[in-house]
Enzyme design. Structure first.
Site, short mmCIF file in Angstrom:
data_model
loop_
_atom_site.label_atom_id
_atom_site.label_comp_id
_atom_site.label_asym_id
_atom_site.label_seq_id
_atom_site.Cartn_x
_atom_site.Cartn_y
_atom_site.Cartn_z
NE ARG A 37 -3.51 -2.54 2.35
CZ ARG A 37 -4.41 -3.08 1.53
NH1 ARG A 37 -4.86 -2.39 0.49
NH2 ARG A 37 -4.85 -4.30 1.72
CG HIS A 67 -0.43 -9.98 -6.02
ND1 HIS A 67 -0.69 -8.65 -6.20
CD2 HIS A 67 -1.54 -10.64 -6.48
CE1 HIS A 67 -1.91 -8.51 -6.73
NE2 HIS A 67 -2.44 -9.71 -6.91
CE1 TYR A 70 -4.10 -6.43 -4.32
CE2 TYR A 70 -3.82 -5.84 -2.01
CZ TYR A 70 -4.07 -6.79 -2.98
OH TYR A 70 -4.27 -8.08 -2.62
CG HIS A 107 -5.00 -7.13 -10.09
ND1 HIS A 107 -6.12 -7.08 -9.32
CD2 HIS A 107 -4.24 -8.12 -9.55
CE1 HIS A 107 -6.06 -7.98 -8.36
NE2 HIS A 107 -4.91 -8.62 -8.47
CD GLU A 145 -5.27 -12.04 -9.48
OE1 GLU A 145 -4.23 -11.49 -9.08
OE2 GLU A 145 -6.17 -12.43 -8.72
CG ASP A 179 -8.69 -14.88 -7.91
OD1 ASP A 179 -9.78 -15.39 -7.55
OD2 ASP A 179 -7.97 -14.22 -7.14
CG HIS A 182 -10.57 -12.34 -9.19
ND1 HIS A 182 -9.30 -11.83 -9.28
CD2 HIS A 182 -10.95 -12.14 -7.89
CE1 HIS A 182 -8.93 -11.34 -8.10
NE2 HIS A 182 -9.90 -11.53 -7.25
CG HIS A 216 -4.56 -16.02 -7.12
ND1 HIS A 216 -4.59 -14.68 -7.40
CD2 HIS A 216 -3.26 -16.35 -6.93
CE1 HIS A 216 -3.36 -14.20 -7.38
NE2 HIS A 216 -2.52 -15.20 -7.12
CG ASP A 229 -12.22 -9.62 -5.79
OD1 ASP A 229 -12.33 -10.78 -5.36
OD2 ASP A 229 -11.13 -9.03 -5.90
CG HIS A 231 -10.88 -13.51 -2.21
ND1 HIS A 231 -9.51 -13.53 -2.29
CD2 HIS A 231 -11.30 -12.90 -3.35
CE1 HIS A 231 -9.12 -12.94 -3.41
NE2 HIS A 231 -10.20 -12.54 -4.06
CD GLU A 261 -4.98 -14.15 -4.16
OE1 GLU A 261 -4.01 -13.45 -4.49
OE2 GLU A 261 -6.08 -14.14 -4.79
ZN ZN Z 1 -9.88 -10.98 -5.41
FE FE Z 2 -6.20 -13.24 -6.77
FE FE Z 3 -4.57 -10.33 -7.29
#
Ligand code: ZN
Ligand code: FE
Ligand code: FE
Length: 284
Positions: A37, A67, A70, A107, A145, A179, A182, A216, A229, A231, A261
């Protein structure tokens, strides 16, 4: 059998992720290489790289992926954000290469109202700039992804990922991370044998299964096609166990990393439960 693993924290040191994944009983690992972040991130020192490699070997040389942060949005309409994203992704690639990790998962970003086609073009152009600027990272493959398609997020349609891969000058440096939460939220069903077959036939025809390097594994709190999204633990969401059973027993993916995840606390208990659930689905 696939390499079942999980995303683990690097808090206290990158190499500590190996201790965490081994306590959870995982045989594949995903990490952030720095705080995900923050824009500013130090390069990996020689010492850190050495400790990381030693811990990796000790754990068993299982598959590892990084990964990206973000904050990165290579498709941004803001020149400033796009420029920062290019710099940050180049640094991500460099850190991944320093760690000896073969894959950087990212992403495809958000077009922020510019439209899908314009967004994909911007993403591809900026991605090519990153590859161009970092020739020394050529052992790292970027895995795009599949996304849920929230808001103006790109990558919810297999055709969008195919466009980037086909248009990039660095196609051979690009692969895909699928994923499960996703694709389900994006509208690709795989809960019955027929739907499963159709979804992976689509993937193969549009992108090519040889591009699919990593999974994922997440169940979904939200319905098929919800484009949201969220999880959920394996088997506790709208996908459910039969869909995961089809995936983990697919001989085409028998030696792929499949990384959780799913929600968790400090304790490895939740990961242990999800990993056991997955292993119990295997028909030997
Ligand atoms: Zn996700
Ligand atoms: Fe993922
Ligand atoms: Fe991801």
């Amino acid at each position: 059998m696939p390499f079942f693993g999980a995303h683990m924290s690097i808090s206290g040191g990158l190499e500590l992720a190996f201790e965490r994944i081994s306590r959870a009983g995982g045989e594949s690992l995903q990490i952030f290489s720095r705080n995900q972040r923050q824009w500013r991130a130090e390069p990996i020192s020689d010492d850190e790289a050495r400790r990381f490699t030693a811990a990796w070997r000790q754990w068993g040389n299982f598959p590892v992926a990084v990964h990206d942060s973000y904050l990165i949005n290579l498709a941004s309409t803001s020149r400033e954000t796009a420029e920062k994203s290019i710099q940050a992704l180049a640094a991500e690639l460099e850190r991944t290469a320093r760690l000896g990790v073969p894959w950087l998962v990212m992403h495809p970003g958000s077009h922020l109202g510019a439209g899908v086609e314009a967004g994909l073009r911007t993403f591809k152009n900026n991605l090519d700039k990153v590859f161009q600027a970092t020739p020394e990272t050529n052992k790292v493959m970027i895995l795009l992804e599949t996304t849920a398609g929230q808001g103006t997020g790109l990558g919810a349609d297999f055709n969008e990922l195919a466009f980037i891969i086909n248009e990039s000058k660095w196609s051979e440096r690009l692969g895909v991370c699928l994923d499960t939460c996703h694709i389900f939220a994006a509208g690709y069903d795989f809960r019955t044998p027929g739907e499963y077959r159709q979804t992976f036939t689509d993937f193969d025809q549009i992108i090519g299964l040889e591009k699919l390097k990593l999974f994922h594994l997440n169940d979904s709190k939200k319905e098929l096609g919800s484009r949201v999204d969220r999880h959920e633990h394996i088997g506790r969401g709208k996908i459910g166990l039969p869909g995961f059973a089809l995936l983990v027993n697919d001989p085409r993916f028998a030696s792929h990393p499949m990384i959780l995840e799913t929600p968790k606390s400090e304790d490895p208990a939740e990961d242990r439960v999800n990993l056991t659930t997955l292993r119990n689905l295997l028909k030997s």
